[in-house]
Design a protein around this motif. Sequence first.
Motif, short mmCIF file in Angstrom:
data_model
loop_
_atom_site.label_atom_id
_atom_site.label_comp_id
_atom_site.label_asym_id
_atom_site.label_seq_id
_atom_site.Cartn_x
_atom_site.Cartn_y
_atom_site.Cartn_z
N GLY A 17 10.83 -13.70 -13.92
CA GLY A 17 12.14 -14.22 -14.29
C GLY A 17 13.26 -13.48 -13.58
O GLY A 17 13.06 -12.74 -12.60
N GLU A 18 14.46 -13.66 -14.11
CA GLU A 18 15.65 -13.07 -13.51
C GLU A 18 15.62 -11.55 -13.57
O GLU A 18 16.09 -10.88 -12.65
N GLU A 19 15.08 -11.00 -14.64
CA GLU A 19 15.01 -9.54 -14.76
C GLU A 19 14.12 -8.94 -13.67
O GLU A 19 14.48 -7.94 -13.04
N GLU A 20 12.97 -9.56 -13.43
CA GLU A 20 12.07 -9.07 -12.39
C GLU A 20 12.71 -9.22 -11.01
O GLU A 20 12.52 -8.37 -10.14
N ARG A 21 13.47 -10.30 -10.80
CA ARG A 21 14.15 -10.49 -9.51
C ARG A 21 15.19 -9.41 -9.26
O ARG A 21 15.29 -8.88 -8.16
N ALA A 22 15.94 -9.08 -10.30
CA ALA A 22 16.96 -8.03 -10.14
C ALA A 22 16.31 -6.67 -9.89
O ALA A 22 16.78 -5.90 -9.04
N GLU A 23 15.22 -6.37 -10.60
CA GLU A 23 14.52 -5.11 -10.38
C GLU A 23 13.92 -5.05 -8.98
O GLU A 23 13.97 -4.00 -8.33
N ALA A 24 13.35 -6.14 -8.51
CA ALA A 24 12.76 -6.17 -7.17
C ALA A 24 13.84 -5.99 -6.11
O ALA A 24 13.62 -5.29 -5.11
N ALA A 25 15.00 -6.61 -6.30
CA ALA A 25 16.09 -6.45 -5.33
C ALA A 25 16.54 -5.00 -5.26
O ALA A 25 16.75 -4.45 -4.17
N ALA A 26 16.64 -4.34 -6.42
CA ALA A 26 17.02 -2.93 -6.44
C ALA A 26 15.94 -2.07 -5.80
O ALA A 26 16.24 -1.12 -5.06
N GLY A 27 14.68 -2.38 -6.05
CA GLY A 27 13.58 -1.63 -5.46
C GLY A 27 13.52 -1.78 -3.95
O GLY A 27 13.28 -0.80 -3.23
N LEU A 28 13.75 -2.98 -3.46
CA LEU A 28 13.75 -3.20 -2.01
C LEU A 28 14.92 -2.48 -1.35
O LEU A 28 14.78 -1.93 -0.25
N GLU A 29 16.05 -2.48 -2.02
CA GLU A 29 17.22 -1.79 -1.48
C GLU A 29 16.97 -0.29 -1.39
O GLU A 29 17.36 0.36 -0.42
N SER A 30 16.30 0.27 -2.39
CA SER A 30 16.03 1.71 -2.37
C SER A 30 14.93 2.07 -1.37
O SER A 30 14.92 3.18 -0.84
N LYS A 57 14.49 0.58 1.52
CA LYS A 57 14.88 0.07 2.82
C LYS A 57 14.67 1.09 3.94
O LYS A 57 14.18 0.76 5.02
N GLY A 58 15.00 2.34 3.71
CA GLY A 58 14.85 3.37 4.74
C GLY A 58 13.40 3.61 5.12
O GLY A 58 13.06 3.73 6.30
N ILE A 59 12.53 3.70 4.11
CA ILE A 59 11.09 3.90 4.36
C ILE A 59 10.53 2.71 5.15
O ILE A 59 9.78 2.88 6.10
N LEU A 60 10.91 1.51 4.73
CA LEU A 60 10.40 0.31 5.40
C LEU A 60 10.90 0.22 6.84
O LEU A 60 10.16 -0.14 7.75
N ARG A 61 12.16 0.60 7.07
CA ARG A 61 12.71 0.55 8.42
C ARG A 61 12.02 1.56 9.33
O ARG A 61 11.71 1.25 10.48
N SER A 62 11.75 2.74 8.82
CA SER A 62 11.06 3.73 9.64
C SER A 62 9.64 3.28 9.96
O SER A 62 9.14 3.50 11.06
N ARG A 86 0.78 -1.23 0.00
CA ARG A 86 0.00 0.00 0.00
C ARG A 86 0.81 1.29 0.00
O ARG A 86 0.33 2.31 -0.43
N GLY A 87 2.03 1.26 0.52
CA GLY A 87 2.71 2.52 0.76
C GLY A 87 3.85 2.85 -0.17
O GLY A 87 4.15 4.02 -0.37
N VAL A 88 4.51 1.88 -0.73
CA VAL A 88 5.67 2.14 -1.58
C VAL A 88 5.20 2.22 -3.03
O VAL A 88 4.57 1.30 -3.53
N LYS A 89 5.53 3.33 -3.67
CA LYS A 89 5.05 3.57 -5.04
C LYS A 89 6.08 3.19 -6.10
O LYS A 89 6.01 3.66 -7.22
#
Length: 148
Positions: free
Chosen positions: A58-71, A73-78, A24-27
């Motif tokens: 596939g692998e492309e979606e996995r790499a994009e998701a990993a980059a998205g989660l990394e970016s 991370k701060g919002i999710l931690r707060s 719901r929160g991450v765009k």
Amino acid sequence: MADNARAKRLADLIREVVAQKLQRGVKDPRLGTHVTITDARVTGDLREATVFYTVYGGEEERAEAAAGLESAKGILRSEVGRAAGVKFTPTLTFVADALPDNARTIEDLLDKARQSDEKVREASAGADYAGGADPYKKPGDETDDSAE
């Protein structure tokens, strides 16, 4: 050191909060609806949390998701800190869950075993027993082959 029950409760809370925030929160379009949070584990001192996720695609979606989660991370931690109310909010580390890959490997091995069983079944369809249907000597059988 915190007790294991407290670490487990915090891990469950982290899993739920991160999943809800991703939904719901991450765009970020890289995270979309194809990322699933499967598990979370917290160290005994409640300082570090490992969040396991799977990605549909596939692998492309996995790499994009990993980059998205990394970016994100701060919002999710707060958000985790706001929901948990602990003195120190754990740092989040995102790890791709190996469970789908392991399940796929097991399914492939089971398919190979089924195919091998079918080949053995086909090979033994018209075969006879090596020593007859009942190869064991019975007390009433008095055939002595060694006397000759």
